[in-house]
Design a protein around this motif. Sequence first.
Motif, PDB file in Angstrom:
ATOM      1  N   THR A 138       0.805  -1.217   0.000  1.00 13.17           N
ATOM      2  CA  THR A 138       0.000   0.000   0.000  1.00 13.17           C
ATOM      3  C   THR A 138       0.835   1.263   0.000  1.00 13.17           C
ATOM      4  N   SER A 139       2.127   1.146  -0.007  1.00 12.16           N
ATOM      5  CA  SER A 139       2.993   2.329   0.050  1.00 12.16           C
ATOM      6  C   SER A 139       2.747   3.219  -1.164  1.00 12.16           C
ATOM      7  N   PRO A 140       2.554   4.527  -0.947  1.00 16.55           N
ATOM      8  CA  PRO A 140       2.372   5.436  -2.089  1.00 16.55           C
ATOM      9  C   PRO A 140       3.672   5.717  -2.838  1.00 16.55           C
ATOM     10  N   ASP A 141       4.803   5.318  -2.286  1.00 17.82           N
ATOM     11  CA  ASP A 141       6.069   5.499  -2.993  1.00 17.82           C
ATOM     12  C   ASP A 141       6.144   4.558  -4.194  1.00 17.82           C
ATOM     13  N   SER A 142       6.959   4.919  -5.164  1.00 18.54           N
ATOM     14  CA  SER A 142       7.226   4.057  -6.315  1.00 18.54           C
ATOM     15  C   SER A 142       8.209   2.962  -5.897  1.00 18.54           C
ATOM     16  N   ILE A 143       7.825   1.689  -6.152  1.00 20.67           N
ATOM     17  CA  ILE A 143       8.700   0.559  -5.815  1.00 20.67           C
ATOM     18  C   ILE A 143       8.806  -0.338  -7.038  1.00 20.67           C
ATOM     19  N   ASN A 144      10.038  -0.703  -7.415  1.00 19.33           N
ATOM     20  CA  ASN A 144      10.230  -1.641  -8.523  1.00 19.33           C
ATOM     21  C   ASN A 144      11.382  -2.590  -8.205  1.00 19.33           C
ATOM     22  N   ILE A 145      11.282  -3.809  -8.743  1.00 21.90           N
ATOM     23  CA  ILE A 145      12.306  -4.836  -8.567  1.00 21.90           C
ATOM     24  C   ILE A 145      12.824  -5.219  -9.954  1.00 21.90           C
ATOM     25  N   ASN A 146      14.149  -5.184 -10.114  1.00 23.90           N
ATOM     26  CA  ASN A 146      14.786  -5.535 -11.381  1.00 23.90           C
ATOM     27  C   ASN A 146      15.815  -6.626 -11.141  1.00 23.90           C
ATOM     28  N   ASP A 147      16.084  -7.428 -12.202  1.00 25.50           N
ATOM     29  CA  ASP A 147      17.187  -8.364 -12.071  1.00 25.50           C
ATOM     30  C   ASP A 147      18.505  -7.599 -12.207  1.00 25.50           C
ATOM     31  N   ILE A 148      19.596  -8.290 -12.032  1.00 27.39           N
ATOM     32  CA  ILE A 148      20.899  -7.620 -11.968  1.00 27.39           C
ATOM     33  C   ILE A 148      21.260  -6.964 -13.300  1.00 27.39           C
ATOM     34  N   LYS A 149      20.652  -7.419 -14.403  1.00 23.34           N
ATOM     35  CA  LYS A 149      20.927  -6.807 -15.700  1.00 23.34           C
ATOM     36  C   LYS A 149      20.054  -5.576 -15.952  1.00 23.34           C
ATOM     37  N   GLY A 150      18.991  -5.407 -15.139  1.00 21.52           N
ATOM     38  CA  GLY A 150      18.138  -4.237 -15.287  1.00 21.52           C
ATOM     39  C   GLY A 150      16.750  -4.529 -15.784  1.00 21.52           C
ATOM     40  N   HIS A 151      16.393  -5.805 -16.058  1.00 20.46           N
ATOM     41  CA  HIS A 151      15.043  -6.135 -16.513  1.00 20.46           C
ATOM     42  C   HIS A 151      14.049  -5.947 -15.375  1.00 20.46           C
ATOM     43  N   TYR A 152      12.927  -5.295 -15.661  1.00 20.67           N
ATOM     44  CA  TYR A 152      11.880  -5.122 -14.662  1.00 20.67           C
ATOM     45  C   TYR A 152      11.201  -6.460 -14.370  1.00 20.67           C
ATOM     46  N   LEU A 153      11.057  -6.775 -13.076  1.00 17.33           N
ATOM     47  CA  LEU A 153      10.336  -7.987 -12.658  1.00 17.33           C
ATOM     48  C   LEU A 153       9.004  -7.649 -12.007  1.00 17.33           C
ATOM     49  N   ASN A 154       8.936  -6.504 -11.324  1.00 15.09           N
ATOM     50  CA  ASN A 154       7.689  -6.140 -10.647  1.00 15.09           C
ATOM     51  C   ASN A 154       7.702  -4.643 -10.348  1.00 15.09           C
ATOM     52  N   ILE A 155       6.507  -4.030 -10.371  1.00  8.75           N
ATOM     53  CA  ILE A 155       6.340  -2.634  -9.989  1.00  8.75           C
ATOM     54  C   ILE A 155       5.062  -2.518  -9.180  1.00  8.75           C
TER      55      ILE A 155
END
Length: 834
Positions: free
Chosen positions: A145-162
């Motif tokens: 529920t955090s209003p901040d922007s959160i994203n997870i990427n692999d070590i090469k930079g591919h987005y996995l989740n936002i």
Amino acid sequence: MKVETKKTLLLVEDEVIIAMGKQKELEKYGYNVLTVTTGEKAVAVIKDKDNIDLILMDIDLGKGIDGTQAAALIIKEKDIPIVFMSSHTEPEVVEKTEKITSYGYVVKSSGITVLDASIKMAFKLFEASSSLKLSEEKFHVAFTTSPDSININDIKGHYLNINEGYTRLTGYTEEDVIGVLSSDIDIWTIPADREKLVKELKESGRVENLESVFRCKDGSLKTALMSAHLIDLNNEPHILSITRDITELKKADKEINQYEHIVSSSSDMMAFLDREFNYNIVNSAYSKAFGLTPEDFIGKKTLDIFGEEYFYNTIKPNADRCLSGEKVSFQNWYDFPEIGRCFIDLNYYPYYNADNKIVGYVINGRDITKQKQIEIESQKKQYLLTKAQEMGNIGTWELDIKHNSVRWTDETYKIFDLAPGTEINNDLFLSYIHPDDRDYYDKKWEEGLNKGAYDIEHRIIVNDKVKLIREKVEFEFDKKGKPVTAIGFTQDITKNKKTEEKLKINELLFRTIFNEAPLGITLTDSLTGQFLEVNPMFAKIVGRTIEEIKHLDWKSITPPDDIQKDLDDMKRMNAGKISGFQMEKRFIHKDGSEIWINMTITKISVEDKTQPRHLSMIEDITVRKLVEAQVKKQLLEKEIILKESHHRIKNNFATIGSLLSLQADSLSNPEAISAIGDAIRRVYSMQVLYEKLLLSDNYQTTSIKDYMNDLIDDIHSLFPENTNIAIKKQFVDFQLDPKQLFPIGLIVNELLTNIMKYAFAGRDSGLIEVTLKENKGEITLIIQDDGNGLPKGFDINKQKGFGLMLVKMLSEQLNGSFSIENHNGTKNTIKFPV
């Protein structure tokens, strides 16, 4: 001690006799106990039964899967506490259980009191683990529920989740970015910032509050603060990024920049409540706002905290909507006892359990006072000025010198605790000045008239309270040089002065902790090794004064053999490859003796990168090292004693048999004599095997042929009255381990004893044939006599005698089968795998 509520235990033990004994002991302590002999059977029972509360798992279960493998399969089926039992205490055996969810490890030789205590502790740990999982689910909801922007990427930079905050910040949805490289969507307006992010992640694994400008999907630009950390997901490194939009904040007055770090690093106010409005989780930001601690909230109702009026008029209506499945969001002003009046963006989120039922709600509150002020100020310029003055405790004013009339803003009225609009003049203002500061003020006023401006600090008295204010003024003059107008601002700086005092107190507190700490603490030059600051405890550890140590470096008090290891670790830390390290090493005491220490070294961030520093925490472990050496010596002594014990055990078997024989000679009751005779034969069976193991070069296996020959002859010799009973032996020789030999020996003992006692009643002679053979991994043992045979209607499943019941159970322990039938006498057949 009895347990109040009966629990059902599953005992997994391949030794049937041990299982029977443990089962009876545990049942006396109030448990329901089921037993199985293999890991496969344990897995099957857990699949079929829902009433098992805990598993007691032997590690070594013979052929098939062992206890740790069975436990791993069971945990996949059901979340259940497992306590491992074993005769082994070797570290490698214990370590096997630690890789599996384990709630205890009990040595088999431990008494029932220890086992009962371990079971109870396992139940407590299991309950705590279940509570922890629920807590993790609650925190997960709060995180999403955090209003901040959160994203997870692999070590090469591919987005996995936002999260939704990422979409709100950038305009990109999951469909736009998942699987895409961050560099491909051209979000970085300043490439150097991205390079800095990558560089710091490689060097330290984290980046804090990196401010940059980001390009959104629609082409607009936003300024944001990004923090990124390397995290481990499925044993692979990934990047977790949290970004906060500060675009509007950057447009505010320059003074807001002074507080930018505090704003960017502050946490939202968060709390979790159940359906009865009880607080279950409260974070420090939430509790601090009310001048309380998290513990002041936990377990209490909102009604008790905020009172009936606020609860029923504000909290409950919104919470009821949320508990019905609605997300409730609103913004409002709140007056907090600790942090004052704040404009809060408040969100109520329903919390669902694993069954998709709403079990409570999450409150997420963010202090958006500054954002709200910026929004209002952009619409009303005057309102912007008013709020800016209020935030800074600054009131502006204009003095018409000729007519002695004054205009004040609302904040100026607030500083002087007057209602806005109150009629004032310069004389009224002068009446507030502290009497001791009046001459100073008048002097600065005159100097200001000559210079055209002045900037001073002085005191005023408002409602009997002294305030410290800053006053800055500029004069306007007419063509003749006569002052006509004075324009200035008045700022209440009372709190700022108090803050300075607090900083002094904090410095004193840090110095007190440094000096009184029970651990040695040093501040050291990372390049030269020179001690810069040391506390009294470190001086005591190395037997020197603080002044003596400041003229030394760490190499001068380190044995030569330990220096290179220190230098290698220091080199890695100075190169930025590690942020610190921990080690056990030696120091040289002033008296020349060596002392052992446990030292933790942490790199300190300093502005001057050419003079790196590190902090060391030092614990004197000399006594512990001496104890460890003594333990090693004792273990060696115990190993010698253990070897001697093996020979004593052999003698003890003979002693037990002799004692039982003497006891039988003193009895007259035939049944008692017979029972003791059975016991003697069982002891002899074990004695024969133990002697074979002692004589063998390999304690793991022994010859089945030698063992059976000696065992049968010894059993036969115990029945001197049956000398006319012949025994024919046909054996194929092979090796077996003791776990199989012991039950085989007991089976042979029981069956031959029964034959000797009952098969030839009323006869003078007879024949017993004992056949042992092996075929494709299966062993067949046949004991057959030409005696009187089984009685009419004999059913082995209805027999209550201990002997045949023991044979049947021991056969199951061998993962085999047992059958008995009439066949020109009685034929007993046991089959089991090698």
